[in-house]
Design an enzyme around this catalytic site. Sequence first.
Site, PDB file in Angstrom:
ATOM      1  N   HIS A  72      11.675  -9.823  19.081  1.00 39.52           N
ATOM      2  CA  HIS A  72      11.001  -9.605  20.364  1.00 39.52           C
ATOM      3  C   HIS A  72      10.175 -10.840  20.696  1.00 39.52           C
ATOM      4  CE1 HIS A  72      12.114  -5.523  21.136  1.00 39.52           C
ATOM      5  NE2 HIS A  72      11.639  -5.096  19.991  1.00 39.52           N
ATOM      6  N   TYR A 202       3.543  -1.339  26.246  1.00 34.67           N
ATOM      7  CA  TYR A 202       2.293  -0.597  26.046  1.00 34.67           C
ATOM      8  C   TYR A 202       1.762  -0.161  27.407  1.00 34.67           C
ATOM      9  CZ  TYR A 202       2.143  -2.462  21.263  1.00 34.67           C
ATOM     10  OH  TYR A 202       2.435  -2.767  19.955  1.00 34.67           O
ATOM     11  N   PRO A 294      -2.545   2.577  15.110  1.00 35.75           N
ATOM     12  CA  PRO A 294      -1.250   1.883  15.199  1.00 35.75           C
ATOM     13  C   PRO A 294      -1.084   0.964  16.408  1.00 35.75           C
ATOM     14  CG  PRO A 294      -0.993   4.246  15.605  1.00 35.75           C
ATOM     15  CD  PRO A 294      -2.401   4.041  15.157  1.00 35.75           C
ATOM     16  N   LYS A 298      -0.294  -3.199  13.158  1.00 35.39           N
ATOM     17  CA  LYS A 298      -0.796  -4.054  12.081  1.00 35.39           C
ATOM     18  C   LYS A 298      -0.743  -3.417  10.689  1.00 35.39           C
ATOM     19  CE  LYS A 298      -1.586  -7.658  14.378  1.00 35.39           C
ATOM     20  NZ  LYS A 298      -0.235  -8.190  14.452  1.00 35.39           N
ATOM     21  N   TYR A 386      -1.134 -10.664  18.081  1.00 37.24           N
ATOM     22  CA  TYR A 386       0.028  -9.769  18.018  1.00 37.24           C
ATOM     23  C   TYR A 386       1.065 -10.283  17.018  1.00 37.24           C
ATOM     24  CZ  TYR A 386       3.168  -6.110  19.451  1.00 37.24           C
ATOM     25  OH  TYR A 386       3.962  -4.990  19.431  1.00 37.24           O
TER      26      TYR A 386
HETATM   27  P1  RFL Z   1       1.824   4.381   2.053  1.00 33.40           P
HETATM   28  O1  RFL Z   1       3.025   4.074   2.882  1.00 33.40           O
HETATM   29  O2  RFL Z   1       0.981   5.523   2.437  1.00 33.40           O
HETATM   30  O3  RFL Z   1       2.356   4.574   0.562  1.00 33.40           O
HETATM   31  C1  RFL Z   1       1.529   5.054  -0.463  1.00 33.40           C
HETATM   32  C2  RFL Z   1       2.404   5.708  -1.508  1.00 33.40           C
HETATM   33  O4  RFL Z   1       1.576   6.179  -2.582  1.00 33.40           O
HETATM   34  C3  RFL Z   1       1.989   7.472  -2.951  1.00 33.40           C
HETATM   35  N1  RFL Z   1       0.852   8.176  -3.571  1.00 33.40           N
HETATM   36  C4  RFL Z   1       0.757   8.411  -4.886  1.00 33.40           C
HETATM   37  N2  RFL Z   1       1.566   8.124  -5.913  1.00 33.40           N
HETATM   38  C5  RFL Z   1       1.174   8.529  -7.156  1.00 33.40           C
HETATM   39  N3  RFL Z   1       0.013   9.229  -7.375  1.00 33.40           N
HETATM   40  C6  RFL Z   1      -0.821   9.538  -6.370  1.00 33.40           C
HETATM   41  N4  RFL Z   1      -1.950  10.207  -6.602  1.00 33.40           N
HETATM   42  C7  RFL Z   1      -0.462   9.126  -5.062  1.00 33.40           C
HETATM   43  N5  RFL Z   1      -1.052   9.267  -3.852  1.00 33.40           N
HETATM   44  C8  RFL Z   1      -0.239   8.690  -2.969  1.00 33.40           C
HETATM   45  C9  RFL Z   1       2.448   8.116  -1.658  1.00 33.40           C
HETATM   46  O5  RFL Z   1       3.329   9.200  -1.884  1.00 33.40           O
HETATM   47  C10 RFL Z   1       3.124   6.936  -0.966  1.00 33.40           C
HETATM   48  O6  RFL Z   1       4.502   6.880  -1.253  1.00 33.40           O
HETATM   49  O7  RFL Z   1       0.870   3.107   1.933  1.00 33.40           O
HETATM   50  P2  RFL Z   1       1.209   1.537   1.869  1.00 33.40           P
HETATM   51  O8  RFL Z   1       2.328   1.278   0.908  1.00 33.40           O
HETATM   52  O9  RFL Z   1      -0.071   0.826   1.712  1.00 33.40           O
HETATM   53  O10 RFL Z   1       1.862   1.187   3.285  1.00 33.40           O
HETATM   54  C11 RFL Z   1       1.078   1.215   4.433  1.00 33.40           C
HETATM   55  C12 RFL Z   1       1.909   1.668   5.634  1.00 33.40           C
HETATM   56  O11 RFL Z   1       2.647   2.835   5.299  1.00 33.40           O
HETATM   57  C13 RFL Z   1       0.991   1.964   6.816  1.00 33.40           C
HETATM   58  O12 RFL Z   1       0.022   0.937   6.989  1.00 33.40           O
HETATM   59  C14 RFL Z   1       1.708   2.092   8.139  1.00 33.40           C
HETATM   60  O13 RFL Z   1       2.796   2.958   8.105  1.00 33.40           O
HETATM   61  C15 RFL Z   1       0.663   2.596   9.148  1.00 33.40           C
HETATM   62  N6  RFL Z   1       1.273   3.258  10.260  1.00 33.40           N
HETATM   63  C16 RFL Z   1       1.811   2.470  11.209  1.00 33.40           C
HETATM   64  N7  RFL Z   1       1.684   1.119  11.108  1.00 33.40           N
HETATM   65  C17 RFL Z   1       2.230   0.326  12.020  1.00 33.40           C
HETATM   66  O14 RFL Z   1       2.137  -0.902  11.878  1.00 33.40           O
HETATM   67  N8  RFL Z   1       2.900   0.896  13.106  1.00 33.40           N
HETATM   68  C18 RFL Z   1       3.050   2.260  13.241  1.00 33.40           C
HETATM   69  O15 RFL Z   1       3.658   2.726  14.174  1.00 33.40           O
HETATM   70  C19 RFL Z   1       2.492   3.103  12.287  1.00 33.40           C
HETATM   71  N9  RFL Z   1       2.604   4.459  12.377  1.00 33.40           N
HETATM   72  C20 RFL Z   1       1.342   4.666  10.338  1.00 33.40           C
HETATM   73  C21 RFL Z   1       2.036   5.257  11.398  1.00 33.40           C
HETATM   74  C22 RFL Z   1       0.718   5.488   9.380  1.00 33.40           C
HETATM   75  C23 RFL Z   1       0.773   6.892   9.465  1.00 33.40           C
HETATM   76  N10 RFL Z   1       0.051   7.680   8.478  1.00 33.40           N
HETATM   77  C24 RFL Z   1      -0.557   7.029   7.339  1.00 33.40           C
HETATM   78  C25 RFL Z   1      -0.307   9.010   8.601  1.00 33.40           C
HETATM   79  C26 RFL Z   1       2.141   6.635  11.484  1.00 33.40           C
HETATM   80  C27 RFL Z   1       1.530   7.469  10.514  1.00 33.40           C
HETATM   81  C28 RFL Z   1       1.729   8.950  10.661  1.00 33.40           C
HETATM   82  C1  PHB Z   2       6.717   1.543  16.487  1.00 39.22           C
HETATM   83  O1  PHB Z   2       7.800   1.029  16.791  1.00 39.22           O
HETATM   84  O2  PHB Z   2       6.646   2.589  15.810  1.00 39.22           O
HETATM   85  C2  PHB Z   2       5.461   0.884  16.936  1.00 39.22           C
HETATM   86  C3  PHB Z   2       5.530  -0.270  17.692  1.00 39.22           C
HETATM   87  C4  PHB Z   2       4.355  -0.871  18.118  1.00 39.22           C
HETATM   88  C5  PHB Z   2       3.133  -0.318  17.782  1.00 39.22           C
HETATM   89  C6  PHB Z   2       3.073   0.827  17.013  1.00 39.22           C
HETATM   90  C7  PHB Z   2       4.255   1.445  16.589  1.00 39.22           C
HETATM   91  O3  PHB Z   2       2.004  -0.897  18.209  1.00 39.22           O
END
Ligand code: RFL
Ligand code: PHB
Length: 394
Positions: A72, A202, A294, A298, A386
């Site tokens: 992008h 956005y 989100p 980041k 960004y």
């Molecule tokens: P994760 O992905 O939460 O992985 C942590 C892992 O640890 C395991 N765990 C354990 N294992 C053993 N013993 C325990 N006691 C444990 N407790 C937990 C869990 O099962 C899991 O597998 O953290 P990590 O690796 O630091 O990665 C971070 C990313 O996942 C996170 O920053 C992003 O996904 C945030 N996020 C988003 N970020 C974006 O940039 N764009 C998004 O659109 C976006 N959507 C989101 C999101 C985070 C969400 N959460 C946390 C609710 C949407 C959601 C719903």
């Molecule tokens: C997504 O593709 O899930 C997405 C993209 C941009 C954002 C957050 C989530 O700022």
Amino acid sequence: MRTQVAIIGAGPSGLLLGALLHKAGIDNVILERQTPDYVLGRIRAGILEQTTVDMLVEAGVGAGVKKDGIAHHSIELVFSGVRHPIDVHGLTGGKLVTAYGQTEVTRDLMDARNSAGLPTVYEAANVSVHDFDGDRPRVTYQKDGQMLEVNCDFIAGCDGFHGVCRASVPAGSITEYEKVYPFGWLGVLADVPPVSPHAIVYGNSPKGFSLCSMRSMTRSRYYVQCPLDDKVEAWSDQRFWDELRSRIDPELAANIVTGPSIEKSIAPLRSFVAEPMRFGSLFLAGDASHIVPPTGAKGLNLAASDVKMLSSALAQHYVDKSPNGIDNYSQRALARIWKAERFSWWLTSLMHRFPDSEGFGQKMQEAELDYLVHSKAASMVLAENYVGLPLDQH
Ligand code: RFL
Ligand code: PHB
């Protein structure tokens, strides 16, 4: 079992750290509470910064993102029913972001780890971290009803916001900063072509925030701002599509291809940082130590930069026999984290409708949006954040 680094959590942070450590010749074991399918089933981030793509390549798992990632060059801001492109590529001297889902990143890392025969224990119950105030830390867990132990030099807490590692640190040694926003995001994944295949859109509208994103040319990801107490069951697919269309400009709305959702969920929005990120031989990385809303995408990118810094710190310890990396890890990582926290908080504040944002607050948003799209300097600030700030900014 004995290893050099015991990693808790097989999300993106834990798996990428494991891959980078392996490249550096450092042994590691990953303990994960869930099954691989459960980890892959969580639909989360979708946009990767260039530095994250580079790290995947460095870790030897770049083939998927190179083949299927979609570049992008720009984003669009929609407000007052009008679209405004921000030429992120031009404004940053040629940088861009790549659409490639967290599920795909995680799957690529899991596959590479399996092929290399590196140890990962899934469904590890009651993981518990011990003695990290000294140089002989241990991790205990249960598997198939048996109590097991890993002896190690270091523990990496990559276990997400609700994990056990941060919770095991004595309360007096850690400071937590938090802001909870008064709304959530309702997200829908659908196998339909994205309405905007070349730019993430956005939207700020009187009905609230909206976001048009994608996972591939045949899979779209859309979001709308919703009340915190809203329930997914209250949102039929038809209601979602109608709501999304009502929040973007008429041309875009007319072009949206709708279809049955394959995932629908509500996520609360939160800013959170825990300081420091090192406690003796325990390190925190990724969501275990910080959360961003989100808006700005980041979260996953910060997780990647943390583990890049942690893997080089550990390589300095093992290979160069220098303590500098691990001594500086927390300070170095937090400098980048706070800037991403600022950007995510700012973009969230700019693009959402707040319960109290009538009158003056609303006018401030409108003035800032107008300024942002008409001032090159302001657009550059958005663009450089960004695409992702450099790992170190001096
Ligand atoms: P994760 O992905 O939460 O992985 C942590 C892992 O640890 C395991 N765990 C354990 N294992 C053993 N013993 C325990 N006691 C444990 N407790 C937990 C869990 O099962 C899991 O597998 O953290 P990590 O690796 O630091 O990665 C971070 C990313 O996942 C996170 O920053 C992003 O996904 C945030 N996020 C988003 N970020 C974006 O940039 N764009 C998004 O659109 C976006 N959507 C989101 C999101 C985070 C969400 N959460 C946390 C609710 C949407 C959601 C719903
Ligand atoms: C997504 O593709 O899930 C997405 C993209 C941009 C954002 C957050 C989530 O700022």
